[in-house]
Design an enzyme around this catalytic site. Structure first.
Site, short mmCIF file in Angstrom:
data_model
loop_
_atom_site.label_atom_id
_atom_site.label_comp_id
_atom_site.label_asym_id
_atom_site.label_seq_id
_atom_site.Cartn_x
_atom_site.Cartn_y
_atom_site.Cartn_z
CG HIS A 45 -7.45 7.09 5.41
ND1 HIS A 45 -6.91 8.29 5.62
CD2 HIS A 45 -6.68 6.93 4.77
CE1 HIS A 45 -5.75 8.78 5.01
NE2 HIS A 45 -5.55 7.70 5.26
CG HIS A 82 0.57 6.54 -0.56
ND1 HIS A 82 -0.95 6.84 -1.28
CD2 HIS A 82 0.09 5.98 0.78
CE1 HIS A 82 -1.88 6.99 -0.23
NE2 HIS A 82 -0.83 6.08 0.85
CG HIS A 106 -2.11 1.01 1.14
ND1 HIS A 106 -2.87 1.27 0.56
CD2 HIS A 106 -1.48 2.53 1.89
CE1 HIS A 106 -3.40 2.98 1.29
NE2 HIS A 106 -2.36 3.71 2.04
CD GLU A 107 1.22 3.15 4.20
OE1 GLU A 107 1.52 5.21 3.35
OE2 GLU A 107 0.79 3.57 4.37
CD GLU A 136 -5.38 6.43 0.87
OE1 GLU A 136 -4.80 5.05 2.32
OE2 GLU A 136 -3.81 6.94 1.77
#
Length: 545
Positions: free
Chosen positions: A447, A363, A359-360, A383
């Site tokens: 989110h 980004h 996920h991160e 997100e």
């Protein structure tokens, strides 16, 4: 990304899996856990081609050399200049060049655009973050930078920052919403109330002093790893010792901050090539998790999209573990191009899980491509993109102890009752996320507004109604009661990635996402294809028409 009960801020995204103990099964330099390749049928001629670093650099240099002519050919004014940010070449020869824009030497925020060029050299179209002409009456501000900075500092204090002054301020043209205006972009650093680094960007009208926009430059995540298992790690031998340096994936390194909050810390190094023992008390366990998450994410992007690293330049980010004391979070920071993980409550549950990594680090991919603003509907799409690709990483890793699913944070029990943090099949089951679009969805925390795109992706992949996948039961509704037939996750991922890298811009909202994914489906599979019709149906199913 944060839990609902640990911060004032709303729930962020999470990730839920990873291997707590990781052992290299072999000797010397490298063995690696390789992600499963995507179905090649999902990568037709219009899919992005795999480019070497040298080829990509050549395309960027060529595009920059022609930037002035490109600006004129697409109708930009004499004061406007283009700077190449990225180039994507499809396997059929089509080139998509992403540009940042300046006006009279000032950066134009919200002025980014993508020029689409056929193999023949003919311009086929331009995708712009703003349709307004970039022009301002005066470049002389009526308020001082100090006044704008004071306002930004005040906004940062509401997030827990103790900073008394801004870190930086610059004049910009703000073009992301409505008529372009002269503005200040002020950045305030420090720490947020949970210890997360602060990079609050505040945009202030240089004529009126009105705050126009604000976003957080640090995108965060939360997890509480409970999973344990063995994986192969790619390491590097130097003399009689080994380091957590992955020479097969751009040189990714894993560092030990040893509870510090700045710098890189110390590169993990030891005489044995077995890392961690599955227990948080062993500092190398979190390091093994972080290294595994980084290699799984790299493999996912490489095998699925032909993307070589987060910036597609063959170079790896780096990871830092053991950040702060009892820090219940993890975050991606594009300014250092690095992943950082805390050790969780009582320093006993490092947040080094597979989904957090996927996920991160996604980004970072979003920042390097569309640059979706981290606020409003574009923030929700930002997100959701990380949720979508984080889910893709989990499926692609093919870890038998933690099979892929459409539940976000299912292993971490962040709610304390055994429920996941988020559900892609019906986002509202988390108590806050939106199942479908409404006029106020952009006012939600990013989110929660991400639920619309998460739901779209699930419907596009798996379809509506009841279904069991890898032992997990789903039952996905549609807003209007329509039936959606899924096209499979592989094709859904290809469509989202192509839209992100070629048709989304910094200001893309849900209507723009619908347009962009339809263009991507048309490019990949044809406008009369089943895939194109499925994209239409899935967006209709979440109320984006």
């Amino acid at each position: 990304m944060t839990s609902r009960h640990t911060r004032r801020q709303s729930t962020a995204v999470a990730a839920a899996t990873a291997v707590v103990a990781a052992t290299l099964l072999g000797t010397a330099l490298t063995t690696s856990a390789t992600a499963q390749p995507a179905d090649r049928d999902a990568r037709p001629a219009a899919a992005p081609a795999s480019l070497s670093a040298a080829a990509r650099t050549t395309l960027i240099h060529q595009a920059q050399a022609d930037a002035a002519g490109t600006a004129r050919s697409i109708g930009l004014g004499a004061k406007e200049k283009l700077v190449v940010k990225d180039v994507v070449r499809d396997t059929d020869g089509t080139v998509h060049t992403r540009y940042e824009r300046s006006y009279a030497g000032l950066p134009v925020l919200g002025g980014d655009l993508v020029v689409h060029t056929a193999k023949s050299g003919r311009t086929e179209g331009v995708t712009k973050a703003t349709t307004s002409a970039v022009k301002v009456a005066s470049l002389k501000p009526r308020i001082t930078a100090a006044k704008a900075g004071k306002q930004a500092v005040s906004a940062a204090k509401t997030l827990g920052s103790a900073k008394s002054a801004a870190d930086s301020a610059r004049k910009v043209i703000w073009a992301a919403a409505g008529k372009p205006v002269l503005a200040y972009e002020t950045v305030v650093g420090g720490l947020q109330d949970d210890g997360t680094p602060n990079q609050l960007h505040v945009i202030t009208d240089a004529a009126t002093g009105k705050k126009l926009f604000a976003y957080q430059g640090i995108e965060t995540g939360v997890g509480n790893t409970q999973y344990s298992g063995k994986v192969d790690l790619s390491t590097t031998q130097s003399g009689s010792s080994y380091t957590l340096t992955d020479g097969t994936r751009g040189g990714h390194k894993t560092y030990n901050l040893d509870h510090g909050t700045s710098g890189t810390g110390t590169l993990f190094s030891q005489s044995e090539d077995t890392w961690g023992d599955g227990k948080a008390s062993n500092a190398a366990t979190a390091a093994a998790d972080a290294a595994y998450g980084a290699q799984a994410t790299w493999d996912f992007y490489k095998n699925t999209f032909g993307r070589s690293g987060i910036k597609n330049d063959g170079k790896a980010a780096y990871s830092r573990v053991h950040y702060g004391n009892a820090y219940v979070n993890a975050f991606w920071d594009d300014s250092c191009f690095c992943m950082t993980y805390g050790d969780g409550t009582d320093d006993s549950a490092p947040l080094t899980s597979l989904d957090v990594a996927g996920h991160e680090m996604s980004h970072g991919v979003t920042a390097d491509t569309a640059g979706l603003e981290y606020s409003g509907e574009s923030g929700g799409l930002n997100e959701a993109t990380s949720d979508i690709f984080g889910t893709g990483v989990e499926f692609a890793a093919n870890n038998s102890s933690d099979v892929g699913d459409y539940l976000i944070g299912e292993k971490i029990d962040i709610n304390g009752d055994g429920t996941p943090l988020r559900y892609m099949d019906k986002p509202s089951k988390d108590g806050g996320s939106a199942d479908s679009w409404s006029s106020g969805v952009g006012d939600k925390d990013v989110h929660y507004s991400s639920g619309v795109a998460n739901h779209f992706f699930y419907l596009l992949s798996e379809g509506s109604g009841a279904k069991t996948i890898n032992g997990v039961n789903y039952d996905s509704p549609t807003q209007d009661g329509s039936t959606v037939t899924g096209i499979g996750r592989d094709k859904a991922l290809q469509i989202w990635y192509k839209a992100l890298t070629t048709y989304f811009t910094s200001t893309t909202d849900y209507a723009g996402a619908r347009t962009g994914t339809l263009k991507a489906a048309s490019d990949l599979y044809g406008e009369s294809s089943t895939e194109y019709k499925a994209v239409e149906a899935a967006w209709t199913g979440v109320g984006v028409k």
